[in-house]
Design a protein around this motif. Structure first.
Motif, PDB file in Angstrom:
ATOM      1  N   MET A  18     -19.782  30.798   0.120  1.00 24.19           N
ATOM      2  CA  MET A  18     -18.967  32.009   0.192  1.00 24.19           C
ATOM      3  C   MET A  18     -17.486  31.625   0.241  1.00 24.19           C
ATOM      4  O   MET A  18     -17.111  30.619   0.851  1.00 24.19           O
ATOM      5  N   PRO A  19     -16.604  32.446  -0.371  1.00 20.21           N
ATOM      6  CA  PRO A  19     -15.181  32.107  -0.403  1.00 20.21           C
ATOM      7  C   PRO A  19     -14.577  31.930   0.977  1.00 20.21           C
ATOM      8  O   PRO A  19     -13.819  31.012   1.232  1.00 20.21           O
ATOM      9  N   GLY A  20     -14.907  32.830   1.907  1.00 14.19           N
ATOM     10  CA  GLY A  20     -14.355  32.723   3.258  1.00 14.19           C
ATOM     11  C   GLY A  20     -14.758  31.448   3.949  1.00 14.19           C
ATOM     12  O   GLY A  20     -13.971  30.812   4.646  1.00 14.19           O
ATOM     13  N   HIS A  21     -16.039  31.085   3.749  1.00 13.47           N
ATOM     14  CA  HIS A  21     -16.541  29.838   4.345  1.00 13.47           C
ATOM     15  C   HIS A  21     -15.824  28.640   3.753  1.00 13.47           C
ATOM     16  O   HIS A  21     -15.473  27.693   4.465  1.00 13.47           O
ATOM     17  N   SER A  22     -15.596  28.661   2.432  1.00 17.08           N
ATOM     18  CA  SER A  22     -14.898  27.559   1.772  1.00 17.08           C
ATOM     19  C   SER A  22     -13.476  27.419   2.278  1.00 17.08           C
ATOM     20  O   SER A  22     -12.988  26.298   2.493  1.00 17.08           O
ATOM     21  N   LEU A  23     -12.802  28.542   2.478  1.00 18.86           N
ATOM     22  CA  LEU A  23     -11.435  28.498   3.002  1.00 18.86           C
ATOM     23  C   LEU A  23     -11.412  27.944   4.418  1.00 18.86           C
ATOM     24  O   LEU A  23     -10.514  27.183   4.791  1.00 18.86           O
ATOM     25  N   ALA A  24     -12.415  28.336   5.225  1.00 16.79           N
ATOM     26  CA  ALA A  24     -12.485  27.818   6.595  1.00 16.79           C
ATOM     27  C   ALA A  24     -12.727  26.316   6.585  1.00 16.79           C
ATOM     28  O   ALA A  24     -12.153  25.575   7.397  1.00 16.79           O
ATOM     29  N   GLN A  25     -13.592  25.841   5.676  1.00 19.91           N
ATOM     30  CA  GLN A  25     -13.834  24.407   5.551  1.00 19.91           C
ATOM     31  C   GLN A  25     -12.571  23.670   5.151  1.00 19.91           C
ATOM     32  O   GLN A  25     -12.267  22.598   5.674  1.00 19.91           O
ATOM     33  N   LEU A  26     -11.821  24.256   4.203  1.00 24.05           N
ATOM     34  CA  LEU A  26     -10.584  23.624   3.743  1.00 24.05           C
ATOM     35  C   LEU A  26      -9.575  23.549   4.877  1.00 24.05           C
ATOM     36  O   LEU A  26      -8.927  22.509   5.074  1.00 24.05           O
ATOM     37  N   ARG A  27      -9.451  24.628   5.646  1.00 18.71           N
ATOM     38  CA  ARG A  27      -8.497  24.604   6.760  1.00 18.71           C
ATOM     39  C   ARG A  27      -8.931  23.582   7.811  1.00 18.71           C
ATOM     40  O   ARG A  27      -8.102  22.863   8.374  1.00 18.71           O
ATOM     41  N   GLY A  28     -10.224  23.526   8.088  1.00 15.31           N
ATOM     42  CA  GLY A  28     -10.701  22.522   9.030  1.00 15.31           C
ATOM     43  C   GLY A  28     -10.405  21.112   8.554  1.00 15.31           C
ATOM     44  O   GLY A  28     -10.012  20.246   9.346  1.00 15.31           O
ATOM     45  N   SER A  29     -10.582  20.871   7.255  1.00 10.59           N
ATOM     46  CA  SER A  29     -10.271  19.565   6.687  1.00 10.59           C
ATOM     47  C   SER A  29      -8.788  19.261   6.807  1.00 10.59           C
ATOM     48  O   SER A  29      -8.387  18.132   7.136  1.00 10.59           O
ATOM     49  N   ASN A  30      -7.952  20.272   6.558  1.00 13.70           N
ATOM     50  CA  ASN A  30      -6.505  20.076   6.673  1.00 13.70           C
ATOM     51  C   ASN A  30      -6.092  19.791   8.118  1.00 13.70           C
ATOM     52  O   ASN A  30      -5.213  18.948   8.368  1.00 13.70           O
ATOM     53  N   LEU A  31      -6.718  20.482   9.074  1.00 14.82           N
ATOM     54  CA  LEU A  31      -6.419  20.225  10.487  1.00 14.82           C
ATOM     55  C   LEU A  31      -6.795  18.790  10.864  1.00 14.82           C
ATOM     56  O   LEU A  31      -6.053  18.114  11.582  1.00 14.82           O
ATOM     57  N   ARG A  32      -7.936  18.328  10.363  1.00 15.54           N
ATOM     58  CA  ARG A  32      -8.347  16.945  10.653  1.00 15.54           C
ATOM     59  C   ARG A  32      -7.393  15.944  10.025  1.00 15.54           C
ATOM     60  O   ARG A  32      -7.130  14.882  10.602  1.00 15.54           O
ATOM     61  N   ALA A  33      -6.873  16.268   8.842  1.00 14.18           N
ATOM     62  CA  ALA A  33      -5.916  15.369   8.203  1.00 14.18           C
ATOM     63  C   ALA A  33      -4.645  15.235   9.036  1.00 14.18           C
ATOM     64  O   ALA A  33      -4.090  14.132   9.186  1.00 14.18           O
ATOM     65  N   ILE A  34      -4.184  16.336   9.616  1.00 12.05           N
ATOM     66  CA  ILE A  34      -2.976  16.295  10.444  1.00 12.05           C
ATOM     67  C   ILE A  34      -3.230  15.516  11.733  1.00 12.05           C
ATOM     68  O   ILE A  34      -2.427  14.656  12.126  1.00 12.05           O
ATOM     69  N   THR A  35      -4.352  15.777  12.384  1.00 12.10           N
ATOM     70  CA  THR A  35      -4.644  15.042  13.622  1.00 12.10           C
ATOM     71  C   THR A  35      -4.882  13.568  13.347  1.00 12.10           C
ATOM     72  O   THR A  35      -4.536  12.715  14.170  1.00 12.10           O
ATOM     73  N   ALA A  36      -5.448  13.246  12.189  1.00 16.52           N
ATOM     74  CA  ALA A  36      -5.651  11.838  11.839  1.00 16.52           C
ATOM     75  C   ALA A  36      -4.317  11.127  11.670  1.00 16.52           C
ATOM     76  O   ALA A  36      -4.129   9.998  12.136  1.00 16.52           O
ATOM     77  N   LEU A  37      -3.368  11.775  11.005  1.00 16.08           N
ATOM     78  CA  LEU A  37      -2.042  11.169  10.825  1.00 16.08           C
ATOM     79  C   LEU A  37      -1.355  10.970  12.169  1.00 16.08           C
ATOM     80  O   LEU A  37      -0.751   9.922  12.418  1.00 16.08           O
ATOM     81  N   LEU A  38      -1.435  11.961  13.040  1.00 12.83           N
ATOM     82  CA  LEU A  38      -0.805  11.837  14.354  1.00 12.83           C
ATOM     83  C   LEU A  38      -1.515  10.784  15.204  1.00 12.83           C
ATOM     84  O   LEU A  38      -0.877  10.043  15.952  1.00 12.83           O
ATOM     85  N   GLY A  39      -2.839  10.705  15.056  1.00 14.00           N
ATOM     86  CA  GLY A  39      -3.586   9.740  15.841  1.00 14.00           C
ATOM     87  C   GLY A  39      -3.315   8.313  15.416  1.00 14.00           C
ATOM     88  O   GLY A  39      -3.304   7.397  16.239  1.00 14.00           O
ATOM     89  N   SER A  40      -3.077   8.095  14.126  1.00 16.14           N
ATOM     90  CA  SER A  40      -2.896   6.731  13.641  1.00 16.14           C
ATOM     91  C   SER A  40      -1.444   6.291  13.632  1.00 16.14           C
ATOM     92  O   SER A  40      -1.145   5.112  13.848  1.00 16.14           O
ATOM     93  N   ALA A  41      -0.533   7.209  13.374  1.00 15.41           N
ATOM     94  CA  ALA A  41       0.872   6.822  13.198  1.00 15.41           C
ATOM     95  C   ALA A  41       1.782   7.285  14.323  1.00 15.41           C
ATOM     96  O   ALA A  41       2.973   6.986  14.319  1.00 15.41           O
ATOM     97  N   GLY A  42       1.249   8.026  15.297  1.00 14.17           N
ATOM     98  CA  GLY A  42       2.080   8.457  16.408  1.00 14.17           C
ATOM     99  C   GLY A  42       2.880   9.708  16.096  1.00 14.17           C
ATOM    100  O   GLY A  42       2.673  10.368  15.073  1.00 14.17           O
ATOM    101  N   PRO A  43       3.820  10.080  16.991  1.00 17.22           N
ATOM    102  CA  PRO A  43       4.589  11.310  16.813  1.00 17.22           C
ATOM    103  C   PRO A  43       5.321  11.351  15.477  1.00 17.22           C
ATOM    104  O   PRO A  43       5.888  10.346  15.038  1.00 17.22           O
TER     105      PRO A  43
END
Length: 388
Positions: A1-26
């Motif tokens: 479903m489109p809504g589910h796909s958008l939620a998955q994409l946002r979740g993936s984007n959130l993980r990408a941001i936390t991964a960058l902060l976790g590995s490279a610091g502030p």
């Protein structure tokens, strides 16, 4: 479903941001946009959500304006972390390395042993578990503060079954490495293959930093690649993305361990190159000797490495034209060879689409043979950040 796909994409984007902060610091929001490949508007929205949920905080420190500008220094954001550290486990074909670091990837302790990992999956994981405990003890980190273990194995991981490719590691039949190591150490374990973790290390901390589209190539006893597209590691539908070592490089070439003939790995691996050179330079020639002779300008060594580089460059040219990366980072034990890297550049220029070749740098990796260990730590830090 489109809504589910958008939620998955946002979740993936959130993980990408936390991964960058976790590995490279502030980092500033602009830094996060450059590192993730996302738009500044998207990053600003994601950071706001993370702030609202208490997963990140704005720090009192400020960064520097982009490209040294004179504007107001940007605010930095950082993960809201609880104390603790992580372990990284790098299992190679002939070694096991384990490091324990804090959440900023500062290594607190490191241990290593030599072993033939290929035919002995369970025994290798037993040794790895013992080394994790030894490194944790040397680091002075309480077990309760060791949050996550990142595991590197020298073979593709099937994303459906979490098992390794047994054509590469025949002694690991039916083993799910992350599950097995987790059972031994009593901690959550996240696993990936060596080329993918090398790509993570070079993208987040090394020669690929600041590049959203990156091709990392590991040239060593095995040959593989890790793909970073749009700031994210791309594994493919089953986890086989980047297996360039098993792309045809020569018709009717040598038999490869995958069962095919003429794969790139049979043409450019350290084993093949040393086999070509030892009849002329002596049976005692090893990898360190090969690299030293290359640095000294030995014509025989440079001729062999240049030929290997042209072969690798021809294969990489197809990837370069198809995916249009901004940078090719050559890692592994052979990534330190100037002759090889220069020849790869020539091969890419000759065989890739001219515009794709012109827009793509070819550089040596920063971490060499340590990229897998650094990548396993970075992966563990990013996953620990998701649990914060």
């Amino acid at each position: 479903m489109p809504g589910h796909s958008l939620a998955q994409l946002r979740g993936s984007n959130l993980r990408a941001i936390t991964a960058l902060l976790g590995s490279a610091g502030p980092q500033s929001r602009a830094d996060l946009a450059r590192g993730s490949g996302l738009s500044r508007t998207t990053v600003s929205s994601l950071v706001s959500e993370l702030l609202d949920n208490g997963l990140v905080v704005e720090t009192e420190d400020r960064g520097t304006p982009y490209k040294g500008g004179s504007g107001r220094p940007p605010l930095l954001v950082a993960l809201a972390l609880r104390p603790g550290g992580v372990a990284g486990v790098d299992i190679g074909h002939r070694h096991i390395r384990v490091a324990v670091s804090d959440r900023s990837a500062r290594i607190l302790a490191e241990v290593e042993t030599q072993t033939d990992a290929d035919p002995h999956g369970n025994a290798t994981l037993d040794i790895a578990a013992d080394l994790v405990e030894r490194a944790r003890t040397e680091a002075g980190l309480p077990l309760s503060e060791l949050l996550m273990v990142g595991l590197c194995v020298p073979a593709p991981i099937d994303r459906r079954s979490a098992r390794v490719d047994q054509s590469v590691l025949p002694g690991w039949h039916e083993l799910a490495p992350a599950e097995e190591l987790s059972r031994r150490v009593g901690l959550p374990v996240v696993v990936d293959n060596d080329a993918n973790l090398g790509a993570i290390a070079e993208h987040q901390h090394g020669a690929g930093r600041g590049t959203a589209d990156l091709l990392y190539v590991k040239l060593a006893s095995g040959v593989g690649a890790g793909l970073v597209l749009g700031g994210r590691l791309h594994r493919g539908s089953t986890g086989l993305a980047g297996e360039i070592g098993h792309v045809l490089a020569r018709e009717d070439g040598d038999l490869c361990r995958c069962g095919s003939r003429g794969c790139l790995e049979t043409e450019v691996s350290t084993r093949h190159l040393l086999a070509l050179l030892r009849p002329k330079l002596g049976a005692a020639l090893d990898l360190l000797g090969l690299l030293a002779l290359d640095a000294d300008g030995d014509p025989t060594v440079r001729s062999v490495l240049t030929g290997a580089g042209h072969t690798a460059g021809r294969v990489l040219a197809g990837v370069c034209t198809t995916l249009n990366p901004a940078r090719i980072v050559v890692g592994g034990s052979l990534g330190a060879s100037p002759s090889l890297v220069a020849a790869i550049r020539v091969g890419v220029d000759r065989y890739a689409h001219p515009e794709a070749a012109a827009s793509c740098e070819v550089v040596s990796g920063r971490f060499g043979g340590r990229a897998e260990l650094m990548g396993s730590l970075a992966l563990a830090i990013s996953r620990a950040g998701e649990l914060a």
